[in-house]
Design an enzyme around this catalytic site. Structure first.
Site, mmCIF file in Angstrom:
data_model
loop_
_atom_site.group_PDB
_atom_site.id
_atom_site.type_symbol
_atom_site.label_atom_id
_atom_site.label_comp_id
_atom_site.label_asym_id
_atom_site.label_seq_id
_atom_site.Cartn_x
_atom_site.Cartn_y
_atom_site.Cartn_z
ATOM 1 N N GLU A 1 1.654 -13.266 -23.061
ATOM 2 C CA GLU A 1 2.291 -13.303 -21.739
ATOM 3 C C GLU A 1 2.631 -14.736 -21.325
ATOM 4 O O GLU A 1 3.071 -14.980 -20.207
ATOM 5 C CB GLU A 1 1.415 -12.607 -20.692
ATOM 6 C CG GLU A 1 -0.032 -13.035 -20.679
ATOM 7 C CD GLU A 1 -0.895 -12.199 -19.728
ATOM 8 O OE1 GLU A 1 -0.364 -11.500 -18.859
ATOM 9 O OE2 GLU A 1 -2.130 -12.279 -19.869
ATOM 10 N N CYS B 1 2.415 -3.908 -22.193
ATOM 11 C CA CYS B 1 1.764 -3.280 -21.045
ATOM 12 C C CYS B 1 2.266 -3.827 -19.708
ATOM 13 O O CYS B 1 1.684 -3.546 -18.664
ATOM 14 C CB CYS B 1 0.250 -3.410 -21.151
ATOM 15 S SG CYS B 1 -0.318 -5.113 -21.250
ATOM 16 N N ASP C 1 3.967 -11.271 -16.600
ATOM 17 C CA ASP C 1 3.746 -12.714 -16.616
ATOM 18 C C ASP C 1 4.727 -13.433 -17.527
ATOM 19 O O ASP C 1 5.191 -14.519 -17.196
ATOM 20 C CB ASP C 1 2.300 -13.025 -17.031
ATOM 21 C CG ASP C 1 1.358 -12.895 -15.856
ATOM 22 O OD1 ASP C 1 1.677 -13.438 -14.789
ATOM 23 O OD2 ASP C 1 0.321 -12.224 -15.992
ATOM 24 N N HIS D 1 0.817 -1.209 0.000
ATOM 25 C CA HIS D 1 0.000 0.000 0.000
ATOM 26 C C HIS D 1 0.853 1.261 0.000
ATOM 27 O O HIS D 1 0.576 2.205 -0.726
ATOM 28 C CB HIS D 1 -0.877 0.025 1.252
ATOM 29 C CG HIS D 1 -2.075 -0.855 1.127
ATOM 30 N ND1 HIS D 1 -2.584 -1.547 2.184
ATOM 31 C CD2 HIS D 1 -2.846 -1.150 0.067
ATOM 32 C CE1 HIS D 1 -3.634 -2.227 1.775
ATOM 33 N NE2 HIS D 1 -3.806 -2.009 0.496
HETATM 34 C C1 PEP Z 1 1.479 -8.556 -17.480
HETATM 35 O O1 PEP Z 1 1.381 -9.742 -17.161
HETATM 36 O O2 PEP Z 1 2.542 -8.046 -17.888
HETATM 37 C C2 PEP Z 1 0.319 -7.660 -17.367
HETATM 38 C C3 PEP Z 1 0.356 -6.426 -17.810
HETATM 39 O O3 PEP Z 1 -0.790 -8.146 -16.765
HETATM 40 P P1 PEP Z 1 -0.979 -8.269 -15.178
HETATM 41 O O4 PEP Z 1 0.196 -7.578 -14.523
HETATM 42 O O5 PEP Z 1 -2.278 -7.644 -14.879
HETATM 43 O O6 PEP Z 1 -0.943 -9.745 -14.997
HETATM 44 MG MG MG Z 2 -0.550 -10.669 -16.906
#
Ligand code: PEP
Ligand code: MG
Length: 574
Positions: free
Chosen positions: A430, A501, A454, A188
């Site tokens: 991923e 992302c 991931d 947090h």
């Molecule tokens: C990722 O796995 O890089 C991703 C953007 O998704 P999350 O972090 O929500 O698993």
């Molecule tokens: Mg992910």
């Protein structure tokens, strides 16, 4: 001078006196009560007051960003937890315990149970249960929240761990930064500090509690260090770094709304990762050119029942409207792994990260999937919405997910509801299998978004939530970067664009490599956007191609980062 090392949690430098934030211990005396009904009523009144306080905090912190509000909403929901309340009621009714003792006992047991769970998300909820319990106890005992009131001058806040309630009570104009004994990069304190744009170091160990109140310290949130009683020279050096950083941030923010174009004219898109409409507004202000990842699970996690189609439609439409013509990529539900939905009562799995997660769960339970797809298609009428499926491993999964999407579209049309003629569909890459099979997958979709959070954990076989293997799960490892290269190559060969992302997209040292690999879209935490755009503008595409080429031939994640540092020393400063 002493140097204490911790985990960098929010960038920037703070210099000032230490304020040791210690909460007074609440002393709870167990008593036998004669009238359990009256005692239960007394507790109900306190709980109602606690709920009012939490909702008031929610309203006052709304502008600070998405997760910040979500924390208090989730806490308010805990006050309604039927399991917890039934157990407290039994302790009052059957054991004749007073409300304070009953609540303290039951909530502590509950928090301890959560703290032992494997799932990181649920483990982190233990702190929330204790925070909520203490709030109700303070109301019952008539105790005021004193520590925050003792803060009178701008200070670096040092604490064991800061609960959301602690931070809400602090006068932010007097907070220079945070340093905590406990916590990791997703604690947090880390989230709140980033939301407030303040430097933070977490996981610095118990020695930070020995630093006396008022001691001058330097908090380096970029490097993850606390320097106590610095000598004059160090102080001077940090002061000039601090003002240079502040000036740089200011310039970066001023230019954050301009496009990200390299010095030799190569343009990329810089977009945001968000979770709700507040996040959308923050992202737009920070210079986001759209949304590269709308994590829809926040809508599901902040409650105790499934959101229905209408509720989802309203939420998605509100976000799409913030961005007008700009793209908003809605990722369908990514539940499982470290994100559990207790109210779905899904079977426990031995390896949740390798289990029925994300699109696998949605394909297994179409009743969960369909309302979300219908809501997304309806919201797409209001702007430029694209749909993205997470955790795709096979071509078959994409085809199945697209077929369900088409069924939903046909259903909506038959019902006379407006839907756009076309909605772009993409997948997250991923899972290593998807990266390796990117040529086949590219034929099925309009775009890819690489999820390096991931992809790193699955490529390196290192749990992303396990601190002891954090050094292995680095997205800078050439094994991960080579997959990124192959995915981009395969997509471009078929005229499809590629975004990224994962956290890597906003990492200053990664930006030159990703540019050089030909990434089209960088999606990141909104607070990282101004600096990322600045870095992109300072480079030539030509030079990044060579940097990327060499980086992928190196042997380790450390060697990759060191290589970028030596090639472009300026990026190491951010
Ligand atoms: C990722 O796995 O890089 C991703 C953007 O998704 P999350 O972090 O929500 O698993
Ligand atoms: Mg992910």
């Amino acid at each position: 001078m002493r140097t204490i090392c911790g985990i960098p949690a929010s960038p920037g430098i703070a210099i000032g006196p230490v304020f040791q934030y210690q909460r007074s211990q609440l002393s709870i005396e167990p008593r036998r009560v004669e009238d359990p009904d009256a005692e239960w009523h007394r507790l109900q009144v306190a709980i109602e007051k606690a709920r009012e306080q939490l909702l008031a905090i929610c309203a006052s912190v709304k502008e600070s960003g998405q997760e910040y509000t979500a924390i208090f909403q989730a806490q308010a929901l805990m006050l309604e937890d039927p399991e917890l309340l039934t157990a407290v009621r039994m302790a009052i009714g059957e054991q004749r315990l007073n409300a304070e003792a009953a609540l303290a006992k039951v909530a502590e047991q509950y928090a301890e149970m959560l703290a032992t769970l494997e799932d990181e998300y649920l483990r982190a909820r233990a702190a929330d249960v204790r925070d909520v319990k203490d709030r109700v106890l303070r109301i019952l005992l008539g105790v005021e929240d004193a520590p925050a009131r003792a803060l009178h001058i701008p200070s670096v806040i040092v604490a064991r761990d800061l609960t959301p309630s602690d931070t809400a009570l602090l006068d932010k104009s007097l907070v220079l930064g945070f340093c905590t004994v406990e916590g990791g990069p997703t604690s947090h304190t880390a989230i709140l500090a980033r939301g407030l744009g303040l430097p933070a170091v977490v996981g610095a160990g118990p020695q930070v509690l020995d630093v006396p109140n008022g001691t001058t310290v330097i908090l380096d949130g970029t490097q993850g260090m606390l320097l106590t009683e610095p000598d004059r020279e160090t102080l001077e050096a940090y002061r000039s770094r601090q003002s240079a950083y502040a000036a740089f941030l200011c310039t970066a923010k001023e230019a954050a709304h301009l496009p990200a174009i390299t010095r030799d004219g190569h343009r990329v898109e810089v977009v945001a990762n968000i979770g709700n409409v507040e996040g959308a507004r923050t992202a737009l202000e920070a210079g986001a050119e759209g949304v590269g990842l709308l994590r829809t699970e926040f809508l599901y996690l902040e409650r105790d029942h499934l959101p229905d189609e209408e509720e989802q439609y309203q939420a998605y439409r509100a976000i799409v409207e913030v961005f007008g013509d700009r793209p908003v990529i809605l990722r369908t539900l990514d539940i499982g792994g470290d994100k559990d939905l207790p109210y779905l009562s899904l079977p426990r799995e031995l390896n949740p990260f390798l289990g029925l997660r994300a699109v696998r769960l949605c394909l297994a339970y179409p009743d969960l999937f369909r309302p979300q797809l219908r809501a997304a298609l309806r919201a797409a009428v209001a702007g430029n919405l694209k749909i993205m499926f997470p955790m795709i491993a096979t071509v078959g999964e994409v085809r199945l997910a697209k077929a369900i999407l088409e069924e939903c579209r046909a259903e909506l049309q038959a019902e006379g509801k407006p839907v756009p003629d076309r909605v772009d569909v993409g997948i997250m890459v991923e899972i290593p299998a998807a990266a390796v099979m990117a040529d086949h997958l590219a034929a099925e979709v309009d775009f890819f978004s690489i999820g390096t959070n991931d992809l790193s954990q699955y490529t390196m076989a290192a749990d992303r939530t396990n601190a002891s293997v954090a050094h292995l799960a680095s997205a800078f490892h050439p094994a991960v970067l080579r997959l990124v290269r192959d995915v981009i190559y395969a997509a471009h060969a078929q005229g499809k664009w590629v975004g990224l992302c994962g956290e890597l997209a906003g990492e200053p040292l990664a930006i030159p490599i990703l540019l050089g690999l030909g990434l089209d879209e960088f999606s990141m935490n909104p607070s990282a956007i101004p600096v990322a755009k600045h870095i992109i503008r300072s480079l030539t595409w030509e030079e990044t191609r060579e940097i990327a080429r060499v980086a992928l031939e190196l042997e380790s994640a450390d060697a990759v980062q060191e290589w970028v540092r030596t090639q472009i020393p300026e990026v190491a400063k951010f």
